[in-house]
Design a protein around this motif. Structure first.
Motif, PDB file in Angstrom:
ATOM      1  N   ALA A 171       0.856  -1.192   0.000  1.00  0.00           N
ATOM      2  CA  ALA A 171       0.000   0.000   0.000  1.00  0.00           C
ATOM      3  C   ALA A 171       0.888   1.237   0.000  1.00  0.00           C
ATOM      4  O   ALA A 171       1.940   1.246   0.631  1.00  0.00           O
ATOM      5  CB  ALA A 171      -0.898  -0.002   1.225  1.00  0.00           C
ATOM      6  N   PRO A 172       0.483   2.286  -0.698  1.00  0.00           N
ATOM      7  CA  PRO A 172       1.317   3.484  -0.718  1.00  0.00           C
ATOM      8  C   PRO A 172       1.364   4.144   0.664  1.00  0.00           C
ATOM      9  O   PRO A 172       0.417   4.063   1.438  1.00  0.00           O
ATOM     10  CB  PRO A 172       0.613   4.393  -1.727  1.00  0.00           C
ATOM     11  N   SER A 173       2.489   4.750   0.928  1.00  0.00           N
ATOM     12  CA  SER A 173       2.625   5.557   2.147  1.00  0.00           C
ATOM     13  C   SER A 173       3.711   6.586   1.883  1.00  0.00           C
ATOM     14  O   SER A 173       4.513   6.438   0.954  1.00  0.00           O
ATOM     15  CB  SER A 173       2.967   4.700   3.360  1.00  0.00           C
ATOM     16  N   CYS A 174       3.738   7.618   2.691  1.00  0.00           N
ATOM     17  CA  CYS A 174       4.754   8.651   2.537  1.00  0.00           C
ATOM     18  C   CYS A 174       5.000   9.305   3.883  1.00  0.00           C
ATOM     19  O   CYS A 174       4.226   9.145   4.820  1.00  0.00           O
ATOM     20  CB  CYS A 174       4.342   9.685   1.496  1.00  0.00           C
ATOM     21  N   THR A 175       6.100  10.022   3.961  1.00  0.00           N
ATOM     22  CA  THR A 175       6.371  10.817   5.155  1.00  0.00           C
ATOM     23  C   THR A 175       6.292  12.284   4.774  1.00  0.00           C
ATOM     24  O   THR A 175       6.546  12.654   3.628  1.00  0.00           O
ATOM     25  CB  THR A 175       7.753  10.509   5.762  1.00  0.00           C
ATOM     26  N   LEU A 176       5.922  13.095   5.740  1.00  0.00           N
ATOM     27  CA  LEU A 176       5.719  14.515   5.504  1.00  0.00           C
ATOM     28  C   LEU A 176       6.341  15.299   6.640  1.00  0.00           C
ATOM     29  O   LEU A 176       6.086  15.011   7.808  1.00  0.00           O
ATOM     30  CB  LEU A 176       4.214  14.802   5.429  1.00  0.00           C
ATOM     31  N   GLU A 177       7.181  16.271   6.281  1.00  0.00           N
ATOM     32  CA  GLU A 177       7.743  17.163   7.296  1.00  0.00           C
ATOM     33  C   GLU A 177       6.694  18.198   7.646  1.00  0.00           C
ATOM     34  O   GLU A 177       6.015  18.741   6.776  1.00  0.00           O
ATOM     35  CB  GLU A 177       8.986  17.875   6.749  1.00  0.00           C
ATOM     36  N   ILE A 178       6.589  18.469   8.952  1.00  0.00           N
ATOM     37  CA  ILE A 178       5.592  19.416   9.460  1.00  0.00           C
ATOM     38  C   ILE A 178       6.277  20.467  10.314  1.00  0.00           C
ATOM     39  O   ILE A 178       7.158  20.156  11.094  1.00  0.00           O
ATOM     40  CB  ILE A 178       4.553  18.690  10.346  1.00  0.00           C
ATOM     41  N   LYS A 179       5.867  21.708  10.157  1.00  0.00           N
ATOM     42  CA  LYS A 179       6.228  22.782  11.088  1.00  0.00           C
ATOM     43  C   LYS A 179       4.937  23.092  11.825  1.00  0.00           C
ATOM     44  O   LYS A 179       4.006  23.667  11.268  1.00  0.00           O
ATOM     45  CB  LYS A 179       6.728  24.008  10.327  1.00  0.00           C
TER      46      LYS A 179
ATOM     47  N   ASP B 239       0.340   8.362  -1.612  1.00  0.00           N
ATOM     48  CA  ASP B 239       1.711   8.701  -1.986  1.00  0.00           C
ATOM     49  C   ASP B 239       1.853  10.221  -1.900  1.00  0.00           C
ATOM     50  O   ASP B 239       0.873  10.943  -1.718  1.00  0.00           O
ATOM     51  CB  ASP B 239       2.070   8.164  -3.374  1.00  0.00           C
ATOM     52  N   LEU B 240       3.078  10.707  -1.990  1.00  0.00           N
ATOM     53  CA  LEU B 240       3.329  12.137  -1.783  1.00  0.00           C
ATOM     54  C   LEU B 240       2.625  13.010  -2.816  1.00  0.00           C
ATOM     55  O   LEU B 240       2.107  14.073  -2.488  1.00  0.00           O
ATOM     56  CB  LEU B 240       4.837  12.402  -1.782  1.00  0.00           C
ATOM     57  N   ALA B 241       2.554  12.556  -4.065  1.00  0.00           N
ATOM     58  CA  ALA B 241       1.890  13.353  -5.101  1.00  0.00           C
ATOM     59  C   ALA B 241       0.403  13.518  -4.796  1.00  0.00           C
ATOM     60  O   ALA B 241      -0.151  14.615  -4.911  1.00  0.00           O
ATOM     61  CB  ALA B 241       2.087  12.694  -6.465  1.00  0.00           C
TER      62      ALA B 241
END
Length: 97
Positions: A10-18, A87-89
Motif C-alpha cells: 500500500a502506498p505511504s509517505c512521510t511529511l515534514e511538518i512545522k 503517496d506524496l503526489a
C-alpha cells in the motif's frame, strides 16, 4: 491451482511538518519548502497538540485517523508524520485544493 499474485505494498509517505500550537483554529498555513506549516488549535501539553495534528491531517486528507502516525518530533515544532494509504503526489494534490 496457482498461488495468488503478491500484492503491491500500500502506498505511504512521510511529511515534514512545522507545527504551531495554540492557534485559534487548526488550519494548513502553507508550504515552507518541503515542510507543511500547520496551525494546531490544541496546546503543546501532554501530547495534545500532536494528537490534534494527526486528527486534523487525517480529516484534511480524507484518510482514517490510524493512517497518520507521528514518526519524529514528539516535543518539537519540527515533526515528521507518516501517512499510510497515500503517496506524496496525491497528498500534495489533496492539500493544495
Amino acid at each position: 491451482m496457482a498461488a495468488p499474485a503478491p500484492r503491491a505494498p500500500a502506498p505511504s509517505c512521510t511529511l515534514e511538518i512545522k507545527a504551531v500550537p495554540n492557534a485559534p483554529r487548526s488550519a494548513v498555513a502553507g508550504w515552507l519548502g518541503a515542510a507543511l506549516k500547520v496551525k494546531v488549535h490544541a496546546p503543546a501539553l501532554e501530547g495534545r497538540a500532536n494528537e490534534e495534528l494527526c486528527e486534523f491531517l487525517a480529516d484534511a486528507l480524507g484518510v482514517p485517523r490510524r493512517a497518520v502516525t507521528l514518526v519524529r518530533g514528539d516535543k518539537s515544532r519540527q515533526k515528521v508524520v507518516r501517512i499510510d494509504g497515500l503517496d506524496l503526489a496525491t497528498l500534495r494534490q489533496r492539500l493544495d485544493k
